[in-house]
Design a protein around this motif. Structure first.
Motif, PDB file in Angstrom:
ATOM      1  N   SER A 152       0.815  -1.220   0.000  1.00  0.00           N
ATOM      2  CA  SER A 152       0.000   0.000   0.000  1.00  0.00           C
ATOM      3  C   SER A 152       0.852   1.276   0.000  1.00  0.00           C
ATOM      4  O   SER A 152       0.354   2.351  -0.319  1.00  0.00           O
ATOM      5  CB  SER A 152      -0.956   0.011   1.187  1.00  0.00           C
ATOM      6  OG  SER A 152      -0.233   0.093   2.395  1.00  0.00           O
ATOM      7  N   HIS A 153       2.124   1.177   0.352  1.00  0.00           N
ATOM      8  CA  HIS A 153       2.990   2.360   0.329  1.00  0.00           C
ATOM      9  C   HIS A 153       3.337   2.728  -1.111  1.00  0.00           C
ATOM     10  O   HIS A 153       3.590   1.867  -1.942  1.00  0.00           O
ATOM     11  CB  HIS A 153       4.273   2.101   1.126  1.00  0.00           C
ATOM     12  CG  HIS A 153       4.042   2.045   2.592  1.00  0.00           C
ATOM     13  ND1 HIS A 153       4.117   0.882   3.310  1.00  0.00           N
ATOM     14  CD2 HIS A 153       3.727   3.014   3.479  1.00  0.00           C
ATOM     15  CE1 HIS A 153       3.866   1.128   4.581  1.00  0.00           C
ATOM     16  NE2 HIS A 153       3.618   2.418   4.711  1.00  0.00           N
ATOM     17  N   THR A 154       3.375   4.027  -1.342  1.00  0.00           N
ATOM     18  CA  THR A 154       3.668   4.542  -2.681  1.00  0.00           C
ATOM     19  C   THR A 154       4.958   5.365  -2.648  1.00  0.00           C
ATOM     20  O   THR A 154       5.461   5.706  -1.565  1.00  0.00           O
ATOM     21  CB  THR A 154       2.528   5.454  -3.166  1.00  0.00           C
ATOM     22  OG1 THR A 154       2.475   6.610  -2.307  1.00  0.00           O
ATOM     23  CG2 THR A 154       1.179   4.733  -3.163  1.00  0.00           C
ATOM     24  N   LEU A 155       5.434   5.703  -3.809  1.00  0.00           N
ATOM     25  CA  LEU A 155       6.597   6.579  -3.902  1.00  0.00           C
ATOM     26  C   LEU A 155       6.298   7.914  -3.220  1.00  0.00           C
ATOM     27  O   LEU A 155       7.165   8.488  -2.552  1.00  0.00           O
ATOM     28  CB  LEU A 155       7.003   6.792  -5.363  1.00  0.00           C
ATOM     29  CG  LEU A 155       8.212   7.680  -5.601  1.00  0.00           C
ATOM     30  CD1 LEU A 155       9.457   7.138  -4.886  1.00  0.00           C
ATOM     31  CD2 LEU A 155       8.489   7.835  -7.087  1.00  0.00           C
ATOM     32  N   SER A 156       5.085   8.385  -3.330  1.00  0.00           N
ATOM     33  CA  SER A 156       4.684   9.625  -2.672  1.00  0.00           C
ATOM     34  C   SER A 156       4.820   9.505  -1.149  1.00  0.00           C
ATOM     35  O   SER A 156       5.261  10.445  -0.478  1.00  0.00           O
ATOM     36  CB  SER A 156       3.241   9.971  -3.058  1.00  0.00           C
ATOM     37  OG  SER A 156       2.812  11.120  -2.378  1.00  0.00           O
ATOM     38  N   ASP A 157       4.449   8.360  -0.597  1.00  0.00           N
ATOM     39  CA  ASP A 157       4.610   8.130   0.844  1.00  0.00           C
ATOM     40  C   ASP A 157       6.079   8.189   1.240  1.00  0.00           C
ATOM     41  O   ASP A 157       6.428   8.758   2.279  1.00  0.00           O
ATOM     42  CB  ASP A 157       4.043   6.761   1.242  1.00  0.00           C
ATOM     43  CG  ASP A 157       2.550   6.657   1.048  1.00  0.00           C
ATOM     44  OD1 ASP A 157       1.832   7.651   1.274  1.00  0.00           O
ATOM     45  OD2 ASP A 157       2.090   5.563   0.657  1.00  0.00           O
ATOM     46  N   ILE A 158       6.934   7.604   0.422  1.00  0.00           N
ATOM     47  CA  ILE A 158       8.367   7.589   0.719  1.00  0.00           C
ATOM     48  C   ILE A 158       8.937   9.002   0.623  1.00  0.00           C
ATOM     49  O   ILE A 158       9.729   9.422   1.474  1.00  0.00           O
ATOM     50  CB  ILE A 158       9.116   6.619  -0.227  1.00  0.00           C
ATOM     51  CG1 ILE A 158       8.579   5.195  -0.063  1.00  0.00           C
ATOM     52  CG2 ILE A 158      10.628   6.682   0.015  1.00  0.00           C
ATOM     53  CD1 ILE A 158       8.611   4.635   1.341  1.00  0.00           C
ATOM     54  N   GLU A 159       8.521   9.751  -0.377  1.00  0.00           N
ATOM     55  CA  GLU A 159       8.983  11.142  -0.509  1.00  0.00           C
ATOM     56  C   GLU A 159       8.539  11.970   0.693  1.00  0.00           C
ATOM     57  O   GLU A 159       9.306  12.791   1.207  1.00  0.00           O
ATOM     58  CB  GLU A 159       8.468  11.760  -1.816  1.00  0.00           C
ATOM     59  CG  GLU A 159       9.045  11.143  -3.071  1.00  0.00           C
ATOM     60  CD  GLU A 159      10.540  11.388  -3.258  1.00  0.00           C
ATOM     61  OE1 GLU A 159      11.146  12.182  -2.519  1.00  0.00           O
ATOM     62  OE2 GLU A 159      11.109  10.757  -4.171  1.00  0.00           O
ATOM     63  N   THR A 205       7.985  10.839   3.692  1.00  0.00           N
ATOM     64  CA  THR A 205       8.804  10.372   4.806  1.00  0.00           C
ATOM     65  C   THR A 205      10.197  10.991   4.760  1.00  0.00           C
ATOM     66  O   THR A 205      10.723  11.449   5.787  1.00  0.00           O
ATOM     67  CB  THR A 205       8.896   8.834   4.794  1.00  0.00           C
ATOM     68  OG1 THR A 205       7.569   8.300   4.888  1.00  0.00           O
ATOM     69  CG2 THR A 205       9.757   8.308   5.929  1.00  0.00           C
ATOM     70  N   LEU A 206      10.793  11.024   3.589  1.00  0.00           N
ATOM     71  CA  LEU A 206      12.128  11.617   3.445  1.00  0.00           C
ATOM     72  C   LEU A 206      12.109  13.103   3.771  1.00  0.00           C
ATOM     73  O   LEU A 206      13.022  13.624   4.421  1.00  0.00           O
ATOM     74  CB  LEU A 206      12.672  11.362   2.040  1.00  0.00           C
ATOM     75  CG  LEU A 206      12.990   9.902   1.724  1.00  0.00           C
ATOM     76  CD1 LEU A 206      13.245   9.720   0.225  1.00  0.00           C
ATOM     77  CD2 LEU A 206      14.176   9.412   2.546  1.00  0.00           C
ATOM     78  N   LYS A 207      11.075  13.797   3.348  1.00  0.00           N
ATOM     79  CA  LYS A 207      10.933  15.230   3.666  1.00  0.00           C
ATOM     80  C   LYS A 207      10.790  15.412   5.177  1.00  0.00           C
ATOM     81  O   LYS A 207      11.395  16.313   5.769  1.00  0.00           O
ATOM     82  CB  LYS A 207       9.709  15.805   2.941  1.00  0.00           C
ATOM     83  CG  LYS A 207       9.291  17.197   3.378  1.00  0.00           C
ATOM     84  CD  LYS A 207      10.100  18.282   2.718  1.00  0.00           C
ATOM     85  CE  LYS A 207       9.514  19.644   2.905  1.00  0.00           C
ATOM     86  NZ  LYS A 207       9.858  20.321   4.148  1.00  0.00           N
ATOM     87  N   ALA A 208      10.025  14.535   5.806  1.00  0.00           N
ATOM     88  CA  ALA A 208       9.860  14.615   7.255  1.00  0.00           C
ATOM     89  C   ALA A 208      11.201  14.411   7.958  1.00  0.00           C
ATOM     90  O   ALA A 208      11.519  15.123   8.920  1.00  0.00           O
ATOM     91  CB  ALA A 208       8.840  13.582   7.728  1.00  0.00           C
ATOM     92  N   TYR A 209      11.989  13.457   7.481  1.00  0.00           N
ATOM     93  CA  TYR A 209      13.330  13.253   8.052  1.00  0.00           C
ATOM     94  C   TYR A 209      14.178  14.502   7.888  1.00  0.00           C
ATOM     95  O   TYR A 209      14.865  14.926   8.826  1.00  0.00           O
ATOM     96  CB  TYR A 209      14.036  12.073   7.376  1.00  0.00           C
ATOM     97  CG  TYR A 209      13.878  10.748   8.076  1.00  0.00           C
ATOM     98  CD1 TYR A 209      14.626  10.443   9.217  1.00  0.00           C
ATOM     99  CD2 TYR A 209      13.018   9.787   7.580  1.00  0.00           C
ATOM    100  CE1 TYR A 209      14.504   9.215   9.830  1.00  0.00           C
ATOM    101  CE2 TYR A 209      12.885   8.548   8.197  1.00  0.00           C
ATOM    102  CZ  TYR A 209      13.635   8.269   9.324  1.00  0.00           C
ATOM    103  OH  TYR A 209      13.509   7.061   9.943  1.00  0.00           O
ATOM    104  N   LYS A 210      14.175  15.076   6.697  1.00  0.00           N
ATOM    105  CA  LYS A 210      14.986  16.278   6.458  1.00  0.00           C
ATOM    106  C   LYS A 210      14.625  17.381   7.452  1.00  0.00           C
ATOM    107  O   LYS A 210      15.498  18.051   7.994  1.00  0.00           O
ATOM    108  CB  LYS A 210      14.790  16.781   5.026  1.00  0.00           C
ATOM    109  CG  LYS A 210      15.449  15.913   3.990  1.00  0.00           C
ATOM    110  CD  LYS A 210      15.135  16.412   2.586  1.00  0.00           C
ATOM    111  CE  LYS A 210      15.702  15.486   1.534  1.00  0.00           C
ATOM    112  NZ  LYS A 210      15.296  15.893   0.175  1.00  0.00           N
ATOM    113  N   ASP A 211      13.329  17.581   7.670  1.00  0.00           N
ATOM    114  CA  ASP A 211      12.874  18.621   8.594  1.00  0.00           C
ATOM    115  C   ASP A 211      13.164  18.243  10.051  1.00  0.00           C
ATOM    116  O   ASP A 211      13.599  19.074  10.844  1.00  0.00           O
ATOM    117  CB  ASP A 211      11.382  18.873   8.414  1.00  0.00           C
ATOM    118  CG  ASP A 211      11.042  19.467   7.056  1.00  0.00           C
ATOM    119  OD1 ASP A 211      11.947  19.967   6.363  1.00  0.00           O
ATOM    120  OD2 ASP A 211       9.850  19.413   6.678  1.00  0.00           O
TER     121      ASP A 211
END
Length: 139
Positions: free
Chosen positions: A85-92, A94-100
């Motif tokens: 159910s996870h999509t590339l959008s979900d991963i992006e 998540t990565l943005k959340a990590y960056k912040d």
């Protein structure tokens, strides 16, 4: 029916590719942010963030990362378990959340004031050491 769906959508490859991307990008973020004590490892569909700071308490660091990711809508306890159910959008996202999230974490680490920035108590180990296996946990 499950095997048919796995084959039809080539889910193992999907999870391997998506999780591999998350792992690679996350390690890149750790490198860019000059946080060599953080590393994402494991199988692509089930990765873990290892924390090994040479001076500071890793569980306190983990707690602060967890707090900051929660603020950004990511339920995290140190690992990522992907599903179809996870999509590339979900991963992006998540990565943005990590960056912040890593910006205030890095600052707290550099200033050595993790606990000051942590709301609540840090996470604690769950398992007893095997050397004390036959003793009861402390209350």
């Amino acid at each position: 029916a499950t095997i048919t769906e796995l084959q039809k959508h080539n889910i193992p490859k999907y999870l391997n590719d998506l999780g591999g991307y998350l792992k690679e990008e996350l390690n890149s973020i750790f490198s860019i942010y000059d946080m060599p004590y953080l590393a994402c490892s494991g199988y692509p569909y089930r990765t873990i963030v290892n924390i090994a700071h040479p001076e500071l308490n890793s569980l306190e660091i983990k707690s602060l990362i967890q707090q900051e990711l929660f603020k950004r809508g990511i339920l995290w306890s140190g690992f990522h378990t992907l599903s179809f159910s996870h999509t590339l959008s979900d991963i992006e996202y998540t990565l943005k959340a990590y960056k912040d999230a890593l910006l205030p974490v890095k600052q707290a680490i550099e200033e050595k004031n993790i606990l000051k920035n942590l709301k609540g108590t840090p996470v604690a180990p769950v398992f007893r050491k095997t050397s004390n296996f036959n003793t009861k946990p402390k209350s």
